[in-house]
Design a protein around this motif. Structure first.
Motif, PDB file in Angstrom:
ATOM      1  N   LYS A 195       0.819  -1.216   0.000  1.00 28.69           N
ATOM      2  CA  LYS A 195       0.000   0.000   0.000  1.00 28.69           C
ATOM      3  C   LYS A 195       0.852   1.265   0.000  1.00 28.69           C
ATOM      4  O   LYS A 195       0.433   2.302  -0.513  1.00 28.69           O
ATOM      5  CB  LYS A 195      -0.937  -0.001   1.208  1.00 28.69           C
ATOM      6  N   LEU A 196       2.053   1.163   0.563  1.00 28.47           N
ATOM      7  CA  LEU A 196       2.973   2.306   0.591  1.00 28.47           C
ATOM      8  C   LEU A 196       3.804   2.412  -0.686  1.00 28.47           C
ATOM      9  O   LEU A 196       4.584   3.350  -0.845  1.00 28.47           O
ATOM     10  CB  LEU A 196       3.902   2.192   1.799  1.00 28.47           C
ATOM     11  N   GLY A 197       3.640   1.453  -1.579  1.00 32.56           N
ATOM     12  CA  GLY A 197       4.369   1.489  -2.842  1.00 32.56           C
ATOM     13  C   GLY A 197       5.811   1.027  -2.742  1.00 32.56           C
ATOM     14  O   GLY A 197       6.624   1.333  -3.624  1.00 32.56           O
ATOM     15  N   LEU A 198       6.147   0.292  -1.680  1.00 32.35           N
ATOM     16  CA  LEU A 198       7.513  -0.210  -1.538  1.00 32.35           C
ATOM     17  C   LEU A 198       7.715  -1.436  -2.428  1.00 32.35           C
ATOM     18  O   LEU A 198       6.797  -2.236  -2.630  1.00 32.35           O
ATOM     19  CB  LEU A 198       7.788  -0.584  -0.075  1.00 32.35           C
ATOM     20  N   ASN A 199       8.913  -1.578  -2.919  1.00 32.09           N
ATOM     21  CA  ASN A 199       9.264  -2.718  -3.763  1.00 32.09           C
ATOM     22  C   ASN A 199       9.613  -3.908  -2.867  1.00 32.09           C
ATOM     23  O   ASN A 199      10.574  -3.864  -2.100  1.00 32.09           O
ATOM     24  CB  ASN A 199      10.458  -2.364  -4.649  1.00 32.09           C
ATOM     25  N   ILE A 200       8.801  -4.958  -2.929  1.00 29.97           N
ATOM     26  CA  ILE A 200       9.029  -6.131  -2.086  1.00 29.97           C
ATOM     27  C   ILE A 200       9.982  -7.080  -2.808  1.00 29.97           C
ATOM     28  O   ILE A 200       9.631  -7.705  -3.809  1.00 29.97           O
ATOM     29  CB  ILE A 200       7.703  -6.835  -1.755  1.00 29.97           C
ATOM     30  N   ILE A 201      11.194  -7.200  -2.269  1.00 26.76           N
ATOM     31  CA  ILE A 201      12.235  -8.035  -2.880  1.00 26.76           C
ATOM     32  C   ILE A 201      11.964  -9.514  -2.601  1.00 26.76           C
ATOM     33  O   ILE A 201      12.032 -10.358  -3.489  1.00 26.76           O
ATOM     34  CB  ILE A 201      13.631  -7.656  -2.354  1.00 26.76           C
ATOM     35  N   SER A 202      11.627  -9.833  -1.332  1.00 23.85           N
ATOM     36  CA  SER A 202      11.316 -11.220  -0.961  1.00 23.85           C
ATOM     37  C   SER A 202      10.457 -11.243   0.302  1.00 23.85           C
ATOM     38  O   SER A 202      10.550 -10.342   1.136  1.00 23.85           O
ATOM     39  CB  SER A 202      12.598 -12.033  -0.737  1.00 23.85           C
ATOM     40  N   SER A 203       9.644 -12.307   0.420  1.00 28.01           N
ATOM     41  CA  SER A 203       8.799 -12.430   1.610  1.00 28.01           C
ATOM     42  C   SER A 203       8.487 -13.884   1.963  1.00 28.01           C
ATOM     43  O   SER A 203       7.657 -14.145   2.833  1.00 28.01           O
ATOM     44  CB  SER A 203       7.475 -11.677   1.393  1.00 28.01           C
ATOM     45  N   THR A 204       9.150 -14.817   1.305  1.00 28.70           N
ATOM     46  CA  THR A 204       8.834 -16.233   1.522  1.00 28.70           C
ATOM     47  C   THR A 204       9.869 -16.983   2.351  1.00 28.70           C
ATOM     48  O   THR A 204       9.687 -18.166   2.647  1.00 28.70           O
ATOM     49  CB  THR A 204       8.687 -16.956   0.160  1.00 28.70           C
ATOM     50  N   ASP A 205      10.954 -16.317   2.733  1.00 31.20           N
ATOM     51  CA  ASP A 205      12.002 -16.995   3.500  1.00 31.20           C
ATOM     52  C   ASP A 205      11.595 -17.172   4.953  1.00 31.20           C
ATOM     53  O   ASP A 205      11.187 -16.210   5.623  1.00 31.20           O
ATOM     54  CB  ASP A 205      13.311 -16.203   3.415  1.00 31.20           C
ATOM     55  N   THR A 206      11.704 -18.417   5.448  1.00 33.80           N
ATOM     56  CA  THR A 206      11.315 -18.732   6.824  1.00 33.80           C
ATOM     57  C   THR A 206      12.386 -19.602   7.488  1.00 33.80           C
ATOM     58  O   THR A 206      13.246 -20.181   6.820  1.00 33.80           O
ATOM     59  CB  THR A 206       9.974 -19.488   6.867  1.00 33.80           C
ATOM     60  N   TYR A 207      12.298 -19.708   8.814  1.00 32.64           N
ATOM     61  CA  TYR A 207      13.181 -20.584   9.584  1.00 32.64           C
ATOM     62  C   TYR A 207      12.335 -21.337  10.598  1.00 32.64           C
ATOM     63  O   TYR A 207      11.263 -20.880  11.010  1.00 32.64           O
ATOM     64  CB  TYR A 207      14.290 -19.789  10.276  1.00 32.64           C
ATOM     65  N   GLU A 208      12.790 -22.498  11.003  1.00 35.35           N
ATOM     66  CA  GLU A 208      12.040 -23.338  11.915  1.00 35.35           C
ATOM     67  C   GLU A 208      12.263 -22.918  13.372  1.00 35.35           C
ATOM     68  O   GLU A 208      13.334 -22.413  13.722  1.00 35.35           O
ATOM     69  CB  GLU A 208      12.441 -24.804  11.751  1.00 35.35           C
ATOM     70  N   PRO A 209      11.268 -23.118  14.247  1.00 31.16           N
ATOM     71  CA  PRO A 209      11.472 -22.862  15.679  1.00 31.16           C
ATOM     72  C   PRO A 209      12.655 -23.673  16.191  1.00 31.16           C
ATOM     73  O   PRO A 209      12.838 -24.827  15.817  1.00 31.16           O
ATOM     74  CB  PRO A 209      10.153 -23.361  16.302  1.00 31.16           C
ATOM     75  N   GLY A 210      13.480 -23.073  17.011  1.00 27.98           N
ATOM     76  CA  GLY A 210      14.653 -23.745  17.558  1.00 27.98           C
ATOM     77  C   GLY A 210      15.913 -23.567  16.740  1.00 27.98           C
ATOM     78  O   GLY A 210      16.985 -24.030  17.125  1.00 27.98           O
ATOM     79  N   THR A 211      15.801 -22.854  15.598  1.00 28.21           N
ATOM     80  CA  THR A 211      16.979 -22.608  14.756  1.00 28.21           C
ATOM     81  C   THR A 211      18.012 -21.766  15.507  1.00 28.21           C
ATOM     82  O   THR A 211      17.662 -20.814  16.203  1.00 28.21           O
ATOM     83  CB  THR A 211      16.561 -21.867  13.465  1.00 28.21           C
ATOM     84  N   THR A 212      19.278 -22.132  15.369  1.00 25.90           N
ATOM     85  CA  THR A 212      20.358 -21.334  15.967  1.00 25.90           C
ATOM     86  C   THR A 212      21.350 -20.838  14.912  1.00 25.90           C
ATOM     87  O   THR A 212      22.063 -19.875  15.147  1.00 25.90           O
ATOM     88  CB  THR A 212      21.121 -22.148  17.032  1.00 25.90           C
TER      89      THR A 212
END
Length: 397
Positions: A195-212
Motif C-alpha cells: 500500500k505504501l508502494g515499496l518494492n518487495i524483494i522477498s517475503s517467503t524466507d522462513t526458519y524453523e522454531p529452535g533454529t540457531t
C-alpha cells in the motif's frame, strides 16, 4: 504469682492473635491472573507481564489497596507459565478461572495460546488482556479479550512510512519463523508495504522454531540487497542471531521488527551489530514519563533485577483493569458483563505520562468495538547499546 503472670501473657497473646485473625479475615482481596510464556526463547514476554503486575501491585497495596465502591481491595497475583503451548495455556486458564476463581487475567502472549483460551474465558465469565495480534480475538462475536499493546499491523505501516520518508527506504524484504504468529505478522507487513508502494524483494524466507544457525536463510534475504529487512514476529532470543548473521554476511541496510525486544539480549548476543536496529518499544520513554512512572520503574527494577523497555507498555494492563472496575462498580468483581459495559466510558488522565493525555480504550476502527488499551506507540532505535526513541505515535479510532 509467677504462674498468674505467665497465664496473663498467654491470654494477651491469644487475644492479639484473635484480633489479627479477624482483621486478616476482613481484608478484601482482588485476584489478578497472569498467564504467559515464561520459559524458552520468548520467556521475557511473559516475565515482563508478571513483573509489571508484581511491582504495580506492591505499590498499590502499600497505599492500602485499590478502592472500588468505597471498599479497599489488596491485589493478589496468581501467575502460570504456559511455555507458549496452547494445551498448557488452556489448562492454565482453566485453573485460573475455575480453581482460583480469577475474573481478570493478563496474557497470553501469542496468537496460538490466546486463541486457545477464548472458549475457557467465555464459558467461565472472565476477561483477559492478551498480547496477541489476531483481529478475531477482539472482534464480534467475541468480546472478552482486550489487546494490551500496539499490534504489528498498526505499527508496521507507521514504521515503514517513517523509514520511507526519513531514511529513503524504497525496497523491503521479510523473514519469519515458520509459525502462525510470525507468518501472520509477515503477511500483514507485506500488505502494508504494498500500500505504501515499496518494492518487495522477498517475503517467503522462513526458519524453523529452535533454529540457531541463521546464516543459510539470511544469506538468501541479504542476496536481494533490500533497503530494509523486517524480522516479522521475531522472538527476543532469535532477533540478535538474525541481526548478527545479516551483518556478518555484509548487509548494510536497515533492520526492523514490530515486536518488543530486550536490549540486554541484543547487546549480549549481537553486540555492535545491533546498532541501528529498529523495534516497537515500551510505551514510556524518559522524555515522557510522569513522576509516578519513574517510581514504577524503580520498583520494577527491584522486583525484576533490571528494567525491561517492554514494561513501559505492559504496566498499563493492571491499571486499566482497575480503572474499569472502579467505573463499573463492585458488581464487576464477579460479573464481567458489567465490566464490558463500562469499557466505552473509561477516560482518565494517563498516570504514566507527564503531559495531560487521556487514557482510554481504542480499537473500534480495527475490531468494530473498543477492545484495545490506548497505549502510546513508541518506536525505538538501538544507539550505543541503548534503546533511543526514534518517534512516538498512537492508535486512534
Amino acid at each position: 504469682m509467677k504462674l498468674t503472670r505467665i497465664w496473663g501473657v498467654v491470654v494477651a497473646a491469644f487475644i492479639v492473635s484473635i484480633v489479627a485473625g479477624t482483621a486478616f479475615a476482613q481484608e478484601k482481596v482482588l485476584k489478578i491472573g497472569q498467564l504467559g510464556v515464561m520459559s524458552g526463547p520468548a520467556a521475557s514476554w511473559g516475565l515482563v507481564n508478571k513483573y509489571c503486575i508484581q511491582a504495580a501491585a506492591e505499590m498499590i497495596n502499600e497505599e492500602g489497596g485499590v478502592e472500588i465502591d468505597g471498599e479497599k481491595y489488596k491485589i493478589e497475583l496468581v501467575s502460570i507459565d504456559d511455555k507458549m503451548d496452547p494445551k498448557l495455556a488452556v489448562s492454565g486458564m482453566e485453573r485460573l478461572v475455575y480453581q482460583e476463581k480469577v475474573k481478570y487475567i493478563v496474557g497470553p502472549n501469542v496468537d496460538t495460546t490466546a486463541a486457545s483460551v477464548v472458549p475457557v474465558i467465555e464459558a467461565g465469565g472472565a476477561i483477559n488482556i492478551p498480547y496477541a495480534f489476531s483481529k478475531a480475538l477482539y472482534s464480534p462475536p467475541h468480546g472478552n479479550s482486550i489487546l494490551g499493546m500496539i499490534a504489528s499491523y498498526q505499527a508496521g505501516p507507521v514504521i515503514y512510512k517513517y523509514l520511507k520518508e526519513n531514511k529513503g527506504v524504497k525496497s523491503i524484504s521479510f523473514i519469519a519463523r515458520n509459525d502462525s504468529d510470525p507468518l501472520n505478522q509477515r503477511d500483514e507487513g507485506v500488505e502494508a508495504a504494498k500500500k505504501l508502494g515499496l518494492n518487495i524483494i522477498s517475503s517467503t524466507d522462513t526458519y524453523e522454531p529452535g533454529t540457531t544457525d541463521f546464516f543459510p536463510v539470511m544469506s538468501k534475504v541479504v542476496k536481494g540487497n533490500p533497503d530494509l529487512i523486517v524480522l516479522s514476529g521475531v522472538a527476543p532470543a532469535d532477533a540478535p542471531l538474525l541481526i548478527k548473521a545479516a551483518r556478518e554476511l555484509g548487509y548494510k541496510g536497515l533492520l526492523s521488527t514490530e515486536t518488543a525486544q530486550d536490549i540486554k539480549i541484543l547487546n549480549e548476543v549481537a553486540g555492535q551489530y545491533a546498532e541501528g536496529f529498529i523495534s516497537v518499544g515500551g510505551a514510556s520513554t524518559p522524555e515522557i514519563q510522569s513522576d509516578y512512572m519513574k517510581k514504577f520503574v524503580e520498583r520494577y527494577k527491584k522486583v525484576a533485577g533490571e528494567w525491561n523497555d517492554e514494561a513501559g507498555t505492559k504496566v498499563y494492563a493492571l491499571q486499566m483493569i482497575l480503572y474499569t472496575l472502579q467505573k463499573a462498580g463492585k458488581s464487576a468483581l464477579t460479573d464481567v458483563e458489567a465490566f464490558k459495559k463500562a469499557i466505552p466510558e473509561v477516560k482518565v488522565r494517563n498516570p504514566f505520562l507527564k503531559d495531560e493525555k487521556v487514557l482510554k480504550y481504542v480499537g473500534t476502527a480495527y475490531f468494530g468495538q473498543p477492545r484495545q488499551i490506548g497505549v502510546p506507540m513508541v518506536v525505538n532505535e538501538v544507539r550505543n547499546g541503548k534503546f533511543e526513541t526514534l518517534f512516538i505515535g498512537s492508535v486512534e479510532d
